[in-house]
Design a protein around this motif. Structure first.
Motif, short mmCIF file in Angstrom:
data_model
loop_
_atom_site.label_atom_id
_atom_site.label_comp_id
_atom_site.label_asym_id
_atom_site.label_seq_id
_atom_site.Cartn_x
_atom_site.Cartn_y
_atom_site.Cartn_z
N CYS A 126 0.80 -1.22 0.04
CA CYS A 126 -0.09 0.14 -0.06
C CYS A 126 0.92 1.22 0.04
O CYS A 126 1.75 1.39 0.85
CB CYS A 126 -0.97 0.08 1.18
SG CYS A 126 -2.30 -1.37 1.34
N ARG A 127 0.55 2.07 -1.14
CA ARG A 127 1.33 3.57 -0.94
C ARG A 127 0.73 4.57 0.30
O ARG A 127 -0.45 4.19 0.87
CB ARG A 127 1.12 4.04 -2.34
CG ARG A 127 1.57 3.43 -3.40
CD ARG A 127 1.17 4.12 -4.70
NE ARG A 127 -0.08 4.56 -4.94
CZ ARG A 127 -0.91 3.80 -5.51
NH1 ARG A 127 -0.56 2.44 -5.82
NH2 ARG A 127 -2.10 4.23 -5.58
N GLU A 186 -2.97 5.39 0.81
CA GLU A 186 -3.88 4.59 0.17
C GLU A 186 -4.77 3.84 1.15
O GLU A 186 -4.29 3.53 2.13
CB GLU A 186 -3.02 3.39 -0.67
CG GLU A 186 -3.96 2.65 -1.21
CD GLU A 186 -3.15 1.33 -2.16
OE1 GLU A 186 -3.70 0.52 -2.79
OE2 GLU A 186 -1.81 1.80 -2.16
N SER A 204 -6.15 3.02 6.26
CA SER A 204 -5.36 3.51 5.38
C SER A 204 -3.84 3.55 5.74
O SER A 204 -3.59 3.46 6.94
CB SER A 204 -5.64 4.88 4.86
OG SER A 204 -5.34 5.89 5.89
#
Length: 220
Positions: free
Chosen positions: A32-33, A36, A96
């Motif tokens: 995951c960036r 994100e 996130s």
């Protein structure tokens, strides 16, 4: 992940090698960036997760869009595993990535099938979950019964325990403040007071705890 690495996780500690192999066979990895989203509150919850590297933020949104950080999940920690035991399997929070994060994704149904097959495993798991629940109750006690300075000092001492008296602020200060139920400006004021008292020193993104004994006296 090796079977030995899996067994070091609290949820998988009671599993034997065959059971661990089944868990591993249904797992997968994901990157995951930073920023994100992984899932949103109310989404179906077929998986739970391990943070291998990086950090994830679990949070709620108010009707006005204000964000309340419930927990920050860091390297080596599982999250969303408790959802598998709910009547309606949906994620109760949003998640996130706080930074570039490498996750291991586990299949909920595979783990539940192991529990159905082995009542003894289920009993061992309940014992482990009970111990974790007592730890979480202690955290709730800190948040509700102690003031902001107590909460911040307690957090810093816990973070510095394995880092030779230093706390690297890899998580944004506003996230730490939300996690500790205070405003960012309150956190900054407390840090300034602790610095004036000679208890800590700020070196860029690192806090050096100069007087851990003095900090512990703050908690008394």
């Amino acid at each position: 992940m090796t079977l030995q690495e899996l067994q070091r996780l609290h949820l998988f500690e009671p599993l034997n090698n065959d059971q661990l192999a089944r868990i591993r066979s249904t797992s997968r990895e994901r990157h995951c960036r930073a920023g994100e989203a992984l899932f949103s509150q109310g989404d179906p919850a077929p998986h739970f997760f391990l943070v291998k590297t990086g950090a994830m933020k679990l949070y709620l949104l108010s009707r006005d869009g204000d964000e309340k950080v419930v927990e920050v999940i860091q390297s080596g920690q599982l999250f969303a595993e408790a959802v598998m035991f709910m009547d309606e399997r949906r994620y109760p929070v949003n998640a996130s990535a706080l930074s570039d994060t490498h996750l291991v994704i586990f299949d909920t149904e595979c783990f539940l099938q192991l529990l159905r097959e082995s009542p003894d495993l289920a009993l061992k798991l309940l014992g482990g979950l009970s111990r974790r629940m007592h730890g979480l109750l202690s955290q709730i006690d800190e948040l509700t019964l102690h003031n902001a300075t107590y909460r911040l000092v307690s957090y810093l001492l816990a973070q510095a325990h394995s880092q030779a008296g230093q706390v690297r602020l890899s998580i944004p200060k506003q996230v730490i403040a939300s996690r500790l139920s205070m405003k960012p400006e309150t956190l900054s004021r407390i840090l300034a007071r602790l610095r004036e008292r000679g208890l800590l020193e700020v070196q860029g993104e690192t806090l050096v705890l100069l007087d851990e004994s003095g900090l512990r006296r703050v908690l008394e």
